[in-house]
Design a protein around this motif. Structure first.
Motif, PDB file in Angstrom:
ATOM      1  N   HIS A 279      -7.383  26.450 -57.042  1.00 24.44           N
ATOM      2  CA  HIS A 279      -8.579  26.346 -56.207  1.00 24.44           C
ATOM      3  C   HIS A 279      -8.218  26.042 -54.755  1.00 24.44           C
ATOM      4  N   GLU A 280      -7.171  25.225 -54.561  1.00 23.09           N
ATOM      5  CA  GLU A 280      -6.774  24.820 -53.213  1.00 23.09           C
ATOM      6  C   GLU A 280      -5.865  25.845 -52.541  1.00 23.09           C
ATOM      7  N   GLY A 281      -5.484  26.896 -53.277  1.00 19.57           N
ATOM      8  CA  GLY A 281      -4.732  27.982 -52.665  1.00 19.57           C
ATOM      9  C   GLY A 281      -3.228  27.853 -52.732  1.00 19.57           C
ATOM     10  N   TYR A 282      -2.707  26.963 -53.582  1.00 17.78           N
ATOM     11  CA  TYR A 282      -1.263  26.816 -53.697  1.00 17.78           C
ATOM     12  C   TYR A 282      -0.654  27.775 -54.716  1.00 17.78           C
ATOM     13  N   ILE A 283      -1.424  28.169 -55.710  1.00 24.62           N
ATOM     14  CA  ILE A 283      -0.912  29.112 -56.707  1.00 24.62           C
ATOM     15  C   ILE A 283      -1.962  30.183 -56.979  1.00 24.62           C
ATOM     16  N   TYR A 284      -1.541  31.288 -57.576  1.00 24.39           N
ATOM     17  CA  TYR A 284      -2.468  32.315 -58.034  1.00 24.39           C
ATOM     18  C   TYR A 284      -1.980  32.826 -59.392  1.00 24.39           C
ATOM     19  N   ARG A 285      -2.886  33.396 -60.146  1.00 26.02           N
ATOM     20  CA  ARG A 285      -2.572  33.895 -61.484  1.00 26.02           C
ATOM     21  C   ARG A 285      -2.558  35.417 -61.495  1.00 26.02           C
ATOM     22  N   VAL A 286      -1.670  35.944 -62.291  1.00 18.65           N
ATOM     23  CA  VAL A 286      -1.643  37.380 -62.581  1.00 18.65           C
ATOM     24  C   VAL A 286      -1.971  37.522 -64.059  1.00 18.65           C
ATOM     25  N   GLN A 287      -3.052  38.248 -64.351  1.00 16.84           N
ATOM     26  CA  GLN A 287      -3.492  38.351 -65.737  1.00 16.84           C
ATOM     27  C   GLN A 287      -2.368  38.902 -66.622  1.00 16.84           C
ATOM     28  N   GLY A 288      -2.010  38.103 -67.606  1.00 12.71           N
ATOM     29  CA  GLY A 288      -0.935  38.482 -68.517  1.00 12.71           C
ATOM     30  C   GLY A 288       0.450  38.318 -67.937  1.00 12.71           C
ATOM     31  N   GLY A 289       0.534  37.819 -66.684  1.00 14.68           N
ATOM     32  CA  GLY A 289       1.849  37.719 -66.027  1.00 14.68           C
ATOM     33  C   GLY A 289       2.231  36.331 -65.576  1.00 14.68           C
ATOM     34  N   GLY A 290       1.355  35.350 -65.774  1.00 12.67           N
ATOM     35  CA  GLY A 290       1.694  33.972 -65.428  1.00 12.67           C
ATOM     36  C   GLY A 290       1.159  33.513 -64.085  1.00 12.67           C
ATOM     37  N   MET A 291       1.714  32.430 -63.595  1.00 15.82           N
ATOM     38  CA  MET A 291       1.261  31.781 -62.357  1.00 15.82           C
ATOM     39  C   MET A 291       2.347  31.900 -61.286  1.00 15.82           C
ATOM     40  N   TYR A 292       1.920  32.134 -60.052  1.00 14.56           N
ATOM     41  CA  TYR A 292       2.845  32.353 -58.951  1.00 14.56           C
ATOM     42  C   TYR A 292       2.453  31.488 -57.747  1.00 14.56           C
ATOM     43  N   VAL A 293       3.449  31.227 -56.901  1.00 12.69           N
ATOM     44  CA  VAL A 293       3.195  30.435 -55.701  1.00 12.69           C
ATOM     45  C   VAL A 293       2.504  31.304 -54.657  1.00 12.69           C
ATOM     46  N   ASN A 294       1.384  30.825 -54.168  1.00 10.75           N
ATOM     47  CA  ASN A 294       0.628  31.527 -53.138  1.00 10.75           C
ATOM     48  C   ASN A 294       1.271  31.290 -51.763  1.00 10.75           C
ATOM     49  N   ASP A 295       0.914  32.095 -50.797  1.00  6.43           N
ATOM     50  CA  ASP A 295       1.301  31.844 -49.401  1.00  6.43           C
ATOM     51  C   ASP A 295       0.428  30.693 -48.909  1.00  6.43           C
ATOM     52  N   TRP A 296       0.850  29.473 -49.312  1.00  9.83           N
ATOM     53  CA  TRP A 296      -0.014  28.299 -49.129  1.00  9.83           C
ATOM     54  C   TRP A 296      -0.240  27.927 -47.671  1.00  9.83           C
ATOM     55  N   ILE A 297       0.634  28.380 -46.782  1.00 12.37           N
ATOM     56  CA  ILE A 297       0.449  28.058 -45.361  1.00 12.37           C
ATOM     57  C   ILE A 297      -0.731  28.822 -44.789  1.00 12.37           C
ATOM     58  N   ASN A 298      -0.838  30.093 -45.146  1.00 16.79           N
ATOM     59  CA  ASN A 298      -1.857  30.957 -44.548  1.00 16.79           C
ATOM     60  C   ASN A 298      -3.086  31.170 -45.422  1.00 16.79           C
ATOM     61  N   ASN A 299      -2.967  30.945 -46.732  1.00 18.28           N
ATOM     62  CA  ASN A 299      -4.053  31.319 -47.634  1.00 18.28           C
ATOM     63  C   ASN A 299      -4.704  30.163 -48.377  1.00 18.28           C
ATOM     64  N   LYS A 300      -4.201  28.951 -48.190  1.00 19.41           N
ATOM     65  CA  LYS A 300      -4.801  27.863 -48.947  1.00 19.41           C
ATOM     66  C   LYS A 300      -6.181  27.516 -48.386  1.00 19.41           C
ATOM     67  N   VAL A 301      -6.970  26.845 -49.208  1.00 17.12           N
ATOM     68  CA  VAL A 301      -8.318  26.442 -48.806  1.00 17.12           C
ATOM     69  C   VAL A 301      -8.215  25.423 -47.680  1.00 17.12           C
ATOM     70  N   ARG A 302      -8.900  25.660 -46.598  1.00 14.48           N
ATOM     71  CA  ARG A 302      -8.841  24.771 -45.446  1.00 14.48           C
ATOM     72  C   ARG A 302      -9.642  23.506 -45.696  1.00 14.48           C
ATOM     73  N   SER A 303      -9.047  22.383 -45.301  1.00 15.01           N
ATOM     74  CA  SER A 303      -9.746  21.110 -45.455  1.00 15.01           C
ATOM     75  C   SER A 303     -10.579  20.834 -44.215  1.00 15.01           C
ATOM     76  N   GLU A 304     -11.333  19.742 -44.275  1.00 18.08           N
ATOM     77  CA  GLU A 304     -12.163  19.369 -43.124  1.00 18.08           C
ATOM     78  C   GLU A 304     -11.305  18.962 -41.939  1.00 18.08           C
ATOM     79  N   ARG A 305     -10.018  18.627 -42.199  1.00 16.27           N
ATOM     80  CA  ARG A 305      -9.136  18.220 -41.116  1.00 16.27           C
ATOM     81  C   ARG A 305      -8.530  19.411 -40.390  1.00 16.27           C
TER      82      ARG A 305
END
Length: 281
Positions: free
Chosen positions: A53-79
């Motif tokens: 939800h926070e944008g650190y990982i993403y899922r590939v159906q049937g392929g597992g979990m992968y690290v997202n481009d967390w610098i550019n794609n993670k959910v932005r906080s209020e800060r």
């Protein structure tokens, strides 16, 4: 006591931020994470669900979990986009309180705040601060390099900053491998003027003490040498002592004492130091 899923989430997130799990790299499966942390599937799913939800990982159906481009794609906080990251080698002594205060004054006038990091001239601390500020989504960076004359192991993190598009500027020194703008004093020129003054006023045996694992120290040492080069009549009388920031200060001081506690005809008549704090020692 920390809730189990929070502990698991924090650990996985730290592994992502610190680069153990790299962007677009597959992370362990739910079953593997259950075994690693000795927790239930529910705990793992709650932890990775938050990270997704926070944008650190993403899922590939049937392929597992992968690290997202967390610098550019993670959910932005209020800060987000409210802070500028400021990293210096020290905070509380020498010139740094005034530098940080001046930075804060200018940034505050722009409606932003300052997130401060202190490296103590250690690469591990530099890496931690850079990654922490990226994770906090600072709008830009003001950085004093760590041991700027040596090969830096954190260039991969600096490349992450480049890729993020966040502006960065170096102060006091710079890494030549990076094309960030920088603000520096002309240490070579200033040191030469200082030593010229001593030599022009009758001093011959000047002892120079320089920290050689940062660019400022090397440039000041070069200024010391240039001054003696332009005073050929005393060019063999100067003395240089070099040290590194990781050296034991008491051992360095003992070496200085050994250069000073000699017969009068060999004793330095003046000493130029790496910085003002050395004079106080």
């Amino acid at each position: 006591m920390e809730i189990k899923y929070v502990m698991v989430k924090k650990n996985i997130k730290n592994n992502i931020i610190n680069g153990k799990y790299k962007i677009n790299e597959k992370i362990p499966t739910e079953a593997e994470l259950m075994a690693m942390y000795s927790v239930s599937r529910y705990t793992i799913r709650r932890a990775v669900g938050d990270l997704e939800h926070e944008g650190y990982i993403y899922r590939v159906q049937g392929g597992g979990m992968y690290v997202n481009d967390w610098i550019n794609n993670k959910v932005r906080s209020e800060r987000s986009n409210q802070s500028v990251g400021v990293i210096t080698t020290h905070i509380a002594d020498y010139i740094f309180p005034n530098i940080i205060s001046g930075i804060d004054q200018v940034i505050s006038e722009e409606g932003l705040s300052v997130l401060i990091g202190n490296t103590h001239d250690e690469y591990d601390n530099e890496r931690h601060n850079l990654l922490n500020m990226l994770d906090n989504d600072v709008v830009g960076f003001i950085i004093e390099p760590t041991r700027s004359t040596l090969e830096n192991p954190n260039l991969d993190v600096y490349q992450m900053i480049v890729n993020s598009g966040k502006p960065a500027v170096f102060i006091n020194a710079h890494y030549p491998q990076l094309e960030f703008p920088y603000v520096e004093i002309d240490d070579t020129k200033a040191e030469k003027q200082l030593v010229d003054h001593l030599l022009d006023n009758g001093h011959e045996r000047v002892l120079g003490i320089f920290q050689v694992d940062d660019l400022q120290g090397v440039n000041r040492m070069n200024g010391f040498i240039k001054s003696y080069q332009t005073h050929p009549n005393v060019s063999s009388s100067g003395d240089i002592m070099m040290y590194r920031s990781s050296d034991n200060i008491n051992n360095v001081l003992e070496k200085v004492k050994g250069r000073v506690d000699v017969q009068l005809e060999n004793r330095p008549t003046a000493i130029v130091c790496y910085n003002v704090s050395w004079q106080l020692k």
